[in-house]
Motif scaffolding. Structure first.
Motif, PDB file in Angstrom:
ATOM      1  N   SER A  39       0.880  -1.150   0.022  1.00 44.84           N
ATOM      2  CA  SER A  39       0.140   0.062   0.022  1.00 44.84           C
ATOM      3  C   SER A  39       0.850   1.109  -0.059  1.00 44.84           C
ATOM      4  CB  SER A  39      -0.911  -0.002   1.308  1.00 44.84           C
ATOM      5  OG  SER A  39      -1.745   0.941   1.486  1.00 44.84           O
ATOM      6  N   GLY A  40       0.331   2.242  -0.718  1.00 42.50           N
ATOM      7  CA  GLY A  40       1.233   3.472  -0.713  1.00 42.50           C
ATOM      8  C   GLY A  40       2.517   3.521  -1.834  1.00 42.50           C
ATOM      9  N   CYS A  41       2.562   2.433  -2.413  1.00 42.40           N
ATOM     10  CA  CYS A  41       3.962   2.410  -3.132  1.00 42.40           C
ATOM     11  C   CYS A  41       3.745   3.131  -4.758  1.00 42.40           C
ATOM     12  CB  CYS A  41       4.264   1.037  -3.503  1.00 42.40           C
ATOM     13  SG  CYS A  41       3.127   0.046  -4.554  1.00 42.40           S
ATOM     14  N   THR A  44      -1.833   3.141  -7.926  1.00 40.86           N
ATOM     15  CA  THR A  44      -2.958   3.907  -8.159  1.00 40.86           C
ATOM     16  C   THR A  44      -2.500   5.107  -9.234  1.00 40.86           C
ATOM     17  OG1 THR A  44      -4.326   2.901  -6.660  1.00 40.86           O
ATOM     18  CG2 THR A  44      -4.948   5.151  -7.751  1.00 40.86           C
ATOM     19  N   THR A  45      -1.603   5.675  -8.394  1.00 37.07           N
ATOM     20  CA  THR A  45      -0.786   6.948  -9.101  1.00 37.07           C
ATOM     21  C   THR A  45      -0.351   6.804 -10.629  1.00 37.07           C
ATOM     22  OG1 THR A  45      -0.120   7.661  -6.901  1.00 37.07           O
ATOM     23  CG2 THR A  45       1.063   8.546  -8.652  1.00 37.07           C
ATOM     24  N   PHE A  46       0.282   5.669 -10.700  1.00 35.66           N
ATOM     25  CA  PHE A  46       0.882   5.225 -12.068  1.00 35.66           C
ATOM     26  C   PHE A  46      -0.397   4.920 -12.819  1.00 35.66           C
ATOM     27  CE2 PHE A  46       2.382   2.166 -15.168  1.00 35.66           C
ATOM     28  CZ  PHE A  46       3.255   3.045 -15.718  1.00 35.66           C
ATOM     29  N   LEU A  47      -1.399   4.277 -12.379  1.00 35.18           N
ATOM     30  CA  LEU A  47      -2.535   3.871 -13.317  1.00 35.18           C
ATOM     31  C   LEU A  47      -3.233   5.001 -13.813  1.00 35.18           C
ATOM     32  CD1 LEU A  47      -3.719   0.945 -14.063  1.00 35.18           C
ATOM     33  CD2 LEU A  47      -5.310   1.610 -12.350  1.00 35.18           C
ATOM     34  N   ARG A  48      -3.460   6.030 -12.813  1.00 33.44           N
ATOM     35  CA  ARG A  48      -4.188   7.237 -13.244  1.00 33.44           C
ATOM     36  C   ARG A  48      -3.476   7.895 -14.182  1.00 33.44           C
ATOM     37  NH1 ARG A  48      -8.261   8.257  -9.224  1.00 33.44           N
ATOM     38  NH2 ARG A  48      -8.145  10.519  -9.460  1.00 33.44           N
ATOM     39  N   ALA A  49      -2.012   7.848 -14.328  1.00 32.33           N
ATOM     40  CA  ALA A  49      -1.598   8.623 -15.394  1.00 32.33           C
ATOM     41  C   ALA A  49      -1.635   8.232 -16.813  1.00 32.33           C
ATOM     42  CB  ALA A  49       0.132   8.729 -15.139  1.00 32.33           C
ATOM     43  N   LEU A 221       7.687  -0.577  -5.520  1.00 31.50           N
ATOM     44  CA  LEU A 221       8.187  -0.115  -4.090  1.00 31.50           C
ATOM     45  C   LEU A 221       8.455   1.207  -3.991  1.00 31.50           C
ATOM     46  CD1 LEU A 221       8.319  -2.107  -1.607  1.00 31.50           C
ATOM     47  CD2 LEU A 221      10.711  -2.447  -2.023  1.00 31.50           C
ATOM     48  N   VAL A 222       8.006   1.939  -2.988  1.00 33.57           N
ATOM     49  CA  VAL A 222       7.957   3.405  -2.814  1.00 33.57           C
ATOM     50  C   VAL A 222       8.390   4.167  -4.108  1.00 33.57           C
ATOM     51  CG1 VAL A 222       8.566   3.827  -0.288  1.00 33.57           C
ATOM     52  CG2 VAL A 222      10.260   2.969  -1.777  1.00 33.57           C
ATOM     53  N   GLY A 223       7.185   3.686  -5.153  1.00 32.84           N
ATOM     54  CA  GLY A 223       7.204   4.637  -6.184  1.00 32.84           C
ATOM     55  C   GLY A 223       8.413   4.243  -7.442  1.00 32.84           C
ATOM     56  N   ASP A 224       9.105   3.149  -7.355  1.00 34.76           N
ATOM     57  CA  ASP A 224      10.132   2.577  -8.063  1.00 34.76           C
ATOM     58  C   ASP A 224       9.384   1.479  -8.773  1.00 34.76           C
ATOM     59  OD1 ASP A 224      12.309   4.036  -7.996  1.00 34.76           O
ATOM     60  OD2 ASP A 224      12.835   3.095  -5.872  1.00 34.76           O
ATOM     61  N   LEU A 225       9.586   1.179  -9.953  1.00 32.60           N
ATOM     62  CA  LEU A 225       9.075   0.126 -10.534  1.00 32.60           C
ATOM     63  C   LEU A 225      10.374  -0.900 -10.357  1.00 32.60           C
ATOM     64  CD1 LEU A 225       7.600  -2.158 -11.998  1.00 32.60           C
ATOM     65  CD2 LEU A 225       7.818  -1.109 -14.098  1.00 32.60           C
ATOM     66  N   VAL A 226      10.355  -2.000  -9.332  1.00 28.51           N
ATOM     67  CA  VAL A 226      11.452  -2.890  -9.087  1.00 28.51           C
ATOM     68  C   VAL A 226      11.772  -3.643 -10.280  1.00 28.51           C
ATOM     69  CG1 VAL A 226      12.456  -4.525  -7.333  1.00 28.51           C
ATOM     70  CG2 VAL A 226      11.412  -2.403  -6.570  1.00 28.51           C
ATOM     71  N   GLY A 249       6.185 -13.140   0.801  1.00 29.09           N
ATOM     72  CA  GLY A 249       5.213 -12.849   1.870  1.00 29.09           C
ATOM     73  C   GLY A 249       6.126 -12.216   3.065  1.00 29.09           C
ATOM     74  N   ARG A 250       7.504 -12.065   2.926  1.00 34.17           N
ATOM     75  CA  ARG A 250       8.101 -11.415   4.135  1.00 34.17           C
ATOM     76  C   ARG A 250       7.988 -10.049   4.427  1.00 34.17           C
ATOM     77  NH1 ARG A 250      13.878 -12.393   2.542  1.00 34.17           N
ATOM     78  NH2 ARG A 250      13.299 -13.686   0.706  1.00 34.17           N
ATOM     79  N   PHE A 251       7.343  -9.298   3.431  1.00 33.95           N
ATOM     80  CA  PHE A 251       6.788  -8.089   3.942  1.00 33.95           C
ATOM     81  C   PHE A 251       5.634  -7.770   3.017  1.00 33.95           C
ATOM     82  CE2 PHE A 251       9.635  -6.654   0.624  1.00 33.95           C
ATOM     83  CZ  PHE A 251       9.050  -5.514   0.035  1.00 33.95           C
ATOM     84  N   GLY A 252       4.970  -6.377   3.377  1.00 36.73           N
ATOM     85  CA  GLY A 252       3.749  -6.002   2.552  1.00 36.73           C
ATOM     86  C   GLY A 252       2.512  -6.515   3.138  1.00 36.73           C
TER      87      GLY A 252
END
Ligand code: ADP
Ligand code: MG
Length: 252
Positions: A39-41, A44-49, A221-226, A249-252
C-alpha cells in the motif's frame, strides 16, 4: 510487435512530493498486466497517469512520456476526453450512475458520443453485458435501477460500461477489493475472456490474484518499478531480492 502502451521515464508528483519515479514499462496487446506492491507504493498513481486522470488533481504533475500506439497522450493537442474513450477505467468501488437504469449505464458513453439509434444502442448494450458476463443476470431487468444490482453485478456493469466504447486498454484499480469471494472469482474468470477484446492493466494488492489472472507483473516499491516480467517468472524466480521478499510474503 510494437507495444500498445509504452511508459518512458515517467515521474509523478503531488506538489513537491514525488510518488512515482523513472518508470519504464511496455504493455502488449491482448495481455493482462498486474501492478503489485505494498500500500502506498504508487500503483494507483501510475495507473491514473495512463488516462491522464491527474489532469483533474490540483498540484499533480506527470513528466516523461506515455505512448499509446506510439503517440504521446501528454502531447500538446491531445484531447483528454477523446483519449479516455480509448483507455477505460474501472475503480475499486463499483460506481454505476446511481440515477440510471442498467441499460442507460451501459450506453451512457455511446450516447455522449452521439449514438441515438435505439437498436444500435441495444446491440452494443447486449454485446457489452455479455462481454462482462452479466447479460444473463440482467437481460430481464435492463430498465430497472442499476443500484438494485448486487455489488459484484454493479462492478460487472461498470466493466460493461467501459467495454461499450471499445477501449484499447482497460485500467482496473483493485476491482475486486470491495467484493465477496464468489463475485471476485467471477471477475477473475472474466479477465481471460476480456483480454481477447481489450488489453488490461490491473492494480491488485493481492499477489495470488496477480498470479492467477495476469500475463505480466510489475512490482512497485516506494514509487520505483523494481521488477517487471512474465508473471510465472517473476513469482517463481524473482531477480531482485526486494521482489523475492515481497512475493514470498516476508513483507507487505
Ligand atoms: N492526491 C494525492 N495527493 C498527495 N499525495 C497523494 C495523493 N494520492 C496519493 N498520494 C500519495 O502518493 C503515494 C502513492 O499512493 P498510491 O498511488 O495511492 O499508492 P497505492 O495505490 O500503491 O496504494 C502515497 O504516498 C500516497 O500517500
Ligand atoms: Mg491504490
Amino acid at each position: 510487435m510494437n507495444p500498445l502502451l509504452q511508459a518512458k521515464d515517467v515521474n509523478i508528483f503531488y506538489g513537491d512530493k514525488q510518488a512515482v519515479q523513472n518508470v519504464d514499462l511496455d504493455v502488449h496487446t491482448g495481455t493482462v498486466n498486474a501492478l503489485i506492491g505494498p500500500s502506498g507504493c504508487g500503483k494507483t498513481t501510475f495507473l491514473r497517469a495512463i488516462n491522464r486522470m491527474h489532469d483533474l488533481t490540483p498540484g499533480a504533475r506527470v513528466t516523461g512520456q506515455i505512448l499509446l500506439d506510439g503517440e504521446d497522450i501528454y502531447a500538446p493537442g491531445v484531447d483528454p476526453v477523446a483519449m479516455r474513450r480509448r483507455v477505460g477505467m474501472v475503480f475499486q468501488k463499483p460506481n454505476p450512475f446511481p440515477t440510471m437504469s442498467v441499460f442507460d449505464n451501459v450506453v451512457a458513453g455511446l450516447k455522449l458520443a452521439g449514438m441515438r439509434n435505439r437498436d444500435q444502442l441495444m446491440a452494443v448494450a447486449e454485446r457489452s453485458l455479455r462481454g462482462a458476463a452479466l447479460w444473463e443476470e440482467v437481460k430481464e431487468r435492463l430498465n430497472t435501477p442499476a443500484t438494485g444490482l448486487s455489488g459484484g453485478q454493479q462492478q460487472r456493469l461498470c466493466i460493461a460500461r467501459a467495454l461499450a466504447v471499445d477501449p484499447e486498454i482497460l485500467l482496473m484499480d483493485e476491482p475486486t477489493s470491495a467484493l465477496d469471494p464468489s463475485s471476485t472469482a467471477k471477475i477473475e474468470e472474466l479477465m481471460t475472456e476480456l483480454k481477447k477484446v481489450t488489453t488490461i492493466i490491473i492494480v491488485t494488492h493481492n499477489m495470488h490474484q496477480a498470479a492467477r489472472v495476469s500475463d505480466t507483473t510489475s512490482f512497485f516499491l516506494v514509487g520505483d518499478l523494481v521488477e517487471h516480467g512474465p508473471t510465472d517468472r517473476l513469482f517463481q524466480s524473482p531477480r531482485d531480492e526486494r521482489t523475492e521478499a515481497y512475493v514470498t510474503g516476508r513483507f507487505g
